[in-house]
Design a protein around this motif. Sequence first.
Motif, PDB file in Angstrom:
ATOM      1  N   ASP A   1      -8.705   1.887 -16.979  1.00  0.00           N
ATOM      2  CA  ASP A   1      -8.879   2.488 -15.680  1.00  0.00           C
ATOM      3  C   ASP A   1     -10.502   1.606 -15.628  1.00  0.00           C
ATOM      4  OD1 ASP A   1      -9.608   5.070 -13.809  1.00  0.00           O
ATOM      5  OD2 ASP A   1      -9.489   2.802 -13.805  1.00  0.00           O
ATOM      6  N   SER A   2     -10.089   0.654 -14.198  1.00  0.00           N
ATOM      7  CA  SER A   2     -10.981  -0.318 -14.405  1.00  0.00           C
ATOM      8  C   SER A   2     -12.057   0.859 -13.445  1.00  0.00           C
ATOM      9  CB  SER A   2     -10.840  -1.341 -13.137  1.00  0.00           C
ATOM     10  OG  SER A   2     -10.210  -1.051 -12.024  1.00  0.00           O
ATOM     11  N   GLY A   3     -11.974   1.749 -12.803  1.00  0.00           N
ATOM     12  CA  GLY A   3     -12.799   2.827 -12.217  1.00  0.00           C
ATOM     13  C   GLY A   3     -12.951   2.192  -9.743  1.00  0.00           C
ATOM     14  N   VAL A   4     -11.729   1.002 -10.040  1.00  0.00           N
ATOM     15  CA  VAL A   4     -11.166   0.600  -8.877  1.00  0.00           C
ATOM     16  C   VAL A   4     -10.552   1.691  -8.431  1.00  0.00           C
ATOM     17  CG1 VAL A   4     -11.406  -1.123  -7.229  1.00  0.00           C
ATOM     18  CG2 VAL A   4     -13.077  -1.343  -8.689  1.00  0.00           C
ATOM     19  N   THR A   5     -10.094   2.375  -6.994  1.00  0.00           N
ATOM     20  CA  THR A   5      -8.989   2.488  -6.740  1.00  0.00           C
ATOM     21  C   THR A   5      -9.167   2.057  -5.846  1.00  0.00           C
ATOM     22  OG1 THR A   5     -10.210   4.789  -7.449  1.00  0.00           O
ATOM     23  CG2 THR A   5      -8.536   4.623  -6.129  1.00  0.00           C
ATOM     24  N   GLN A   6      -7.309   1.458  -5.528  1.00  0.00           N
ATOM     25  CA  GLN A   6      -6.482   1.927  -4.279  1.00  0.00           C
ATOM     26  C   GLN A   6      -5.830   2.298  -3.901  1.00  0.00           C
ATOM     27  OE1 GLN A   6      -6.351  -3.141  -5.951  1.00  0.00           O
ATOM     28  NE2 GLN A   6      -6.056  -3.069  -3.947  1.00  0.00           N
ATOM     29  N   THR A   7      -5.913   2.467  -1.930  1.00  0.00           N
ATOM     30  CA  THR A   7      -4.522   3.193  -1.827  1.00  0.00           C
ATOM     31  C   THR A   7      -4.062   2.467  -0.066  1.00  0.00           C
ATOM     32  OG1 THR A   7      -6.311   4.521  -0.537  1.00  0.00           O
ATOM     33  CG2 THR A   7      -5.178   5.458  -2.591  1.00  0.00           C
ATOM     34  N   PRO A   8      -2.872   2.358  -0.076  1.00  0.00           N
ATOM     35  CA  PRO A   8      -1.742   3.262  -1.171  1.00  0.00           C
ATOM     36  C   PRO A   8      -0.981   2.657  -2.481  1.00  0.00           C
ATOM     37  CG  PRO A   8      -0.376   1.925   0.749  1.00  0.00           C
ATOM     38  CD  PRO A   8      -2.334   2.182   1.109  1.00  0.00           C
ATOM     39  N   LYS A   9      -0.543   2.655  -3.273  1.00  0.00           N
ATOM     40  CA  LYS A   9      -0.520   1.637  -3.999  1.00  0.00           C
ATOM     41  C   LYS A   9       0.876   0.706  -3.536  1.00  0.00           C
ATOM     42  CE  LYS A   9      -1.216   4.171  -8.581  1.00  0.00           C
ATOM     43  NZ  LYS A   9      -2.132   5.472  -8.254  1.00  0.00           N
ATOM     44  N   HIS A  10       2.297   1.986  -3.150  1.00  0.00           N
ATOM     45  CA  HIS A  10       3.004   0.742  -2.444  1.00  0.00           C
ATOM     46  C   HIS A  10       3.532   1.808  -1.159  1.00  0.00           C
ATOM     47  CE1 HIS A  10       4.465   0.512  -6.415  1.00  0.00           C
ATOM     48  NE2 HIS A  10       4.301   1.360  -6.912  1.00  0.00           N
ATOM     49  N   LEU A  11       4.117   0.409  -0.144  1.00  0.00           N
ATOM     50  CA  LEU A  11       3.622   0.375   1.322  1.00  0.00           C
ATOM     51  C   LEU A  11       5.060  -0.178   1.431  1.00  0.00           C
ATOM     52  CD1 LEU A  11       2.086   1.809   4.018  1.00  0.00           C
ATOM     53  CD2 LEU A  11       0.045   0.023   3.683  1.00  0.00           C
ATOM     54  N   ILE A  12       5.411  -0.279   2.675  1.00  0.00           N
ATOM     55  CA  ILE A  12       7.489  -0.940   3.071  1.00  0.00           C
ATOM     56  C   ILE A  12       7.167  -0.333   4.916  1.00  0.00           C
ATOM     57  CG2 ILE A  12       9.725  -1.041   3.404  1.00  0.00           C
ATOM     58  CD1 ILE A  12       9.576   0.653   0.273  1.00  0.00           C
ATOM     59  N   THR A  13       6.837  -1.447   5.620  1.00  0.00           N
ATOM     60  CA  THR A  13       6.850  -1.173   6.638  1.00  0.00           C
ATOM     61  C   THR A  13       7.552  -3.051   7.361  1.00  0.00           C
ATOM     62  OG1 THR A  13       4.949  -1.122   8.533  1.00  0.00           O
ATOM     63  CG2 THR A  13       4.884  -2.779   6.681  1.00  0.00           C
ATOM     64  N   ALA A  14       8.003  -2.651   8.662  1.00  0.00           N
ATOM     65  CA  ALA A  14       8.295  -3.201   9.729  1.00  0.00           C
ATOM     66  C   ALA A  14       7.486  -4.431  10.243  1.00  0.00           C
ATOM     67  CB  ALA A  14       8.997  -2.786  10.928  1.00  0.00           C
ATOM     68  N   THR A  15       8.309  -5.578  10.160  1.00  0.00           N
ATOM     69  CA  THR A  15       7.737  -6.758  10.783  1.00  0.00           C
ATOM     70  C   THR A  15       6.916  -6.670  12.344  1.00  0.00           C
ATOM     71  OG1 THR A  15       9.536  -7.589  12.116  1.00  0.00           O
ATOM     72  CG2 THR A  15       8.964  -8.278   9.645  1.00  0.00           C
ATOM     73  N   GLY A  16       5.949  -7.007  12.828  1.00  0.00           N
ATOM     74  CA  GLY A  16       4.993  -6.353  14.044  1.00  0.00           C
ATOM     75  C   GLY A  16       4.079  -5.659  13.647  1.00  0.00           C
ATOM     76  N   GLN A  17       4.377  -4.718  12.125  1.00  0.00           N
ATOM     77  CA  GLN A  17       3.576  -3.586  12.880  1.00  0.00           C
ATOM     78  C   GLN A  17       2.111  -4.144  11.590  1.00  0.00           C
ATOM     79  OE1 GLN A  17       4.406   0.017  13.259  1.00  0.00           O
ATOM     80  NE2 GLN A  17       6.193  -1.650  14.588  1.00  0.00           N
TER      81      GLN A  17
ATOM     82  N   PHE B   1     -10.417  -5.106 -11.152  1.00  0.00           N
ATOM     83  CA  PHE B   1      -9.309  -5.586 -10.543  1.00  0.00           C
ATOM     84  C   PHE B   1      -8.724  -4.098 -10.385  1.00  0.00           C
ATOM     85  CE2 PHE B   1      -8.753  -9.323  -8.525  1.00  0.00           C
ATOM     86  CZ  PHE B   1      -9.586 -10.065  -9.610  1.00  0.00           C
ATOM     87  N   GLY B   2      -8.620  -3.210  -9.041  1.00  0.00           N
ATOM     88  CA  GLY B   2      -7.738  -2.102  -8.875  1.00  0.00           C
ATOM     89  C   GLY B   2      -6.317  -2.432  -9.101  1.00  0.00           C
ATOM     90  N   GLN B   3      -5.779  -1.389  -8.594  1.00  0.00           N
ATOM     91  CA  GLN B   3      -3.869  -1.916  -9.722  1.00  0.00           C
ATOM     92  C   GLN B   3      -3.322  -2.409  -8.590  1.00  0.00           C
ATOM     93  OE1 GLN B   3      -2.640  -0.549 -12.997  1.00  0.00           O
ATOM     94  NE2 GLN B   3      -5.103  -0.907 -12.811  1.00  0.00           N
ATOM     95  N   GLY B   4      -3.774  -2.340  -7.203  1.00  0.00           N
ATOM     96  CA  GLY B   4      -3.014  -3.406  -6.107  1.00  0.00           C
ATOM     97  C   GLY B   4      -2.245  -1.935  -4.695  1.00  0.00           C
TER      98      GLY B   4
END
Lengths: 114, 115
Positions: free
Chosen positions: A1-17, A105-108
């Motif tokens: 664990d790098s100590g860097v936290t990223q949220t959310p892990k996954h994101l699905i969204t539509a074009t234009g958003q 680095f965070g987990q992205g």
Amino acid sequence: DSGVTQTPKHLITATGQRVTLRCSPRSGDLSVYWYQQSLDQGLQFLIHYYNGEERAKGNILERFSAQQFPDLHSELNLSSLELGDSALYFCASSPRGTSNTEAFFGQGTRLTVV
Amino acid sequence: QKEVEQDPGPLSVPEGAIVSLNCTYSNSAFQYFMWYRQYSRKGPELLMYTYSSGNKEDGRFTAQVDKSSKYISLFIRDSQPSDSATYLCAIAPGPSNFGNEKLTFGTGTRLTIIP
């Protein structure tokens, strides 16, 4: 664990958003970097903040913006999303006050634009 | 010309072999040299970090920097299946560039260690 936290892990969204990605750096680190990683481009530097101030910009589109807050967490805002913005977005932090670029680095966040 | 060039591979070697990974860079102002390991769907993890020319050893890993030829290497001895990952080299400017410490990455070399 790098100590860097990223949220959310996954994101699905539509074009234009518009979406916001969040990053909490390691305790004590004042520098935050944002990178985009896609299959054909590798890791591309987007932007660097140090203690709330923008320090350097890389290949960041005008549709993208970022900020670093007083508590040192950072947000990357992506708007008018296009299919080509689908990628992994990484945040990294590094020790304060020097040019020590030992970045962690965070987990992205995996962004999928449909 | 890209600032950092790295052979993308893929590279497959048998378990126990010595692995050599390399990058070249174009700007002599770069003074910090790093190797990151990235497992699939994970963030890059710092492996080795060197400043200026010379060798640095950490367990089975040795990082080598030759500033005269702008060439950096990572050697992995007694390679293990768990070493299978993408290895990225990264470079950064020196202390006089405070405020512009961005890392410039190579494209990464995908390594597979065959049991």
